[in-house]
Design an enzyme around this catalytic site. Structure first.
Site, PDB file in Angstrom:
ATOM      1  N   CYS A 144       7.719 -15.992 -19.656  1.00 35.86           N
ATOM      2  CA  CYS A 144       6.982 -14.796 -20.082  1.00 35.86           C
ATOM      3  C   CYS A 144       7.492 -13.557 -19.367  1.00 35.86           C
ATOM      4  O   CYS A 144       7.093 -13.270 -18.238  1.00 35.86           O
ATOM      5  CB  CYS A 144       5.487 -15.003 -19.809  1.00 35.86           C
ATOM      6  SG  CYS A 144       4.498 -13.575 -20.260  1.00 35.86           S
ATOM      7  N   CYS A 147       4.801 -11.007 -18.494  1.00 37.66           N
ATOM      8  CA  CYS A 147       4.009 -11.335 -17.300  1.00 37.66           C
ATOM      9  C   CYS A 147       4.809 -11.104 -16.016  1.00 37.66           C
ATOM     10  O   CYS A 147       4.283 -10.612 -15.034  1.00 37.66           O
ATOM     11  CB  CYS A 147       3.583 -12.801 -17.300  1.00 37.66           C
ATOM     12  SG  CYS A 147       3.063 -13.452 -18.873  1.00 37.66           S
ATOM     13  N   ASP A 148       6.083 -11.511 -16.013  1.00 36.58           N
ATOM     14  CA  ASP A 148       6.826 -11.610 -14.756  1.00 36.58           C
ATOM     15  C   ASP A 148       7.973 -10.612 -14.604  1.00 36.58           C
ATOM     16  O   ASP A 148       8.573 -10.536 -13.527  1.00 36.58           O
ATOM     17  CB  ASP A 148       7.408 -13.036 -14.612  1.00 36.58           C
ATOM     18  CG  ASP A 148       6.314 -14.095 -14.631  1.00 36.58           C
ATOM     19  OD1 ASP A 148       5.211 -13.795 -14.141  1.00 36.58           O
ATOM     20  OD2 ASP A 148       6.556 -15.206 -15.140  1.00 36.58           O
TER      21      ASP A 148
END
Ligand code: NAP
Length: 322
Positions: A144, A147-148
């Site tokens: 992701c 997300c990261d």
């Protein structure tokens, strides 16, 4: 939070339970609640599904500037709750069976009974299955970018895969990373043309064509990839600080095995009205065999499944008008 025991206790049977809180499930929730059907939506985590993690959705009609996935599903959730949809979050489905016309859903918080069920459980990223993938998950290996990605400021990162997800997320990562290397097993991308054009002309994106990942190396965190040429088998090392894997998806249907018919890849088989092999149980969105894996299509599925589930319940009650 919705108390499932109160919902289903003492033999109470709901009209419809929707399983999954992505665009398909939330859309079904909007339609059913607005039709005043007694409906509960179950979600494994909190509602949103995969699109909630998509930074920008450009092909959902009506948003010419694009819209963040999070904003889009948040709006769907507010709309559904506005019509009275009850949502039970962090309550995964554990199994499904039928007792006559009643469907019994086993959940972490107990059994729930309903006359109709809509399965909209979506899919999850596939694993690559190479050494280092599990070991460094969360320490440089990610599925992701939204997300990261911010953890990889000024780093060199790799993205594995050539589909829409891989290319979209590689473009997103250019905001943070100094260089993004797309590693793909063929010599052309599967992604749509507009994404291809952007990636191929992007100054921060390089390509490793016809290469597969043999191993993800690291010490405390990822330090590099071992790549192999698909034709010669020749190996090389690519030093990277992070690797984002987008090599396809698996359906979330483990708990449904034996309950409804699945295809050879595990996606739920339906007819044109989205009926599954269990009467009164419908499937919608990415988890359905033949789905085109688009948010707009999942929304359409949610509508169709909701209308058919409503019709099924009203028919049982003898109140359907046809
Ligand atoms: P996908 O389209 O299945 O692409 C997976 C990619 O991974 C392919 O390029 C495939 O290579 C590669 N791959 C598969 N197994 C591999 C392996 N073992 N080793 C190396 N590479 C491997 O998956 P996706 O990109 O996640 O997209 C899923 C669906 O969602 C698609 O229908 C897509 O159109 C849709 N989607 C749409 C959008 C959008 O419309 N903006 C955004 C995201 C996703 P090959 O190409 O050689 O098969």
């Amino acid at each position: 939070m919705t108390d499932v025991n109160a919902e289903s206790g003492s033999g109470k049977v709901l009209d419809v339970v929707v399983v999954g809180g992505g665009p398909a499930g939330l859309t079904a929730g909007i339609y059913l609640s607005r039709a005043r059907m007694n409906t509960l939506l179950l979600e494994k985590q909190s509602p949103g599904g995969a699109p909630a993690l998509t930074e920008r959705i450009e092909n959902y009609p009506g948003f010419p500037e694009g819209i963040s996935g999070y904003e889009l599903v948040r709006g769907m959730r507010r709309q559904a709750e506005g019509f009275g949809l009850r949502i039970s979050s962090f309550n995964p489905l554990l199994g499904l069976r039928e007792e006559g016309e009643v469907k019994v859903l086993q959940t972490e918080e107990g059994e729930i009974r309903a006359y109709a069920v809509i399965l909209a459980t979506g899919m999850r990223p596939a694993k690559l299955g190479v050494p280092g993938e599990e070991e460094f998950h969360g320490r440089g290996v990610s599925y992701c970018a939204t997300c990261d990605g911010a953890f990889f400021k000024d780093s060199v990162v790799a993205v594995v895969g050539g589909g829409n997800s891989a290319v979209e997320e590689a473009l997103f990562l250019t905001r943070y990373a100094e260089r993004v290397v797309i590693v793909h097993r063929r010599d052309r991308l599967r992604a749509g043309k507009i994404l291809q054009e952007r990636a191929l002309s992007h100054p921060k994106i390089d390509f490793k064509w016809k290469k597969v990942v043999k191993e993800i190396k690291g010490d405390q965190r990822v330090t590099g990839l071992v790549l192999a040429d698909v034709e010669s088998g020749e190996e090389e090392e690519l030093p990277v600080e992070g690797v984002f894997l987008y090599v396809g998806n698996l359906p979330n249907t483990e708990e449904l095995r034996g309950a409804v018919e699945l295809d050879e890849r595990g996606f739920i088989v339906t007819d044109a009205d989205l009926r599954t092999s269990m009467k009164g149980v419908f499937a919608a969105g990415d988890v359905r065999a033949g789905a085109v894996w688009q948010v707009a299509a999942a929304v359409g599925d949610g509508v169709r499944a909701a209308l058919n589930a409503q019709f099924h319940v009203e028919n049982l009650r003898g109140t359907a008008y046809v």
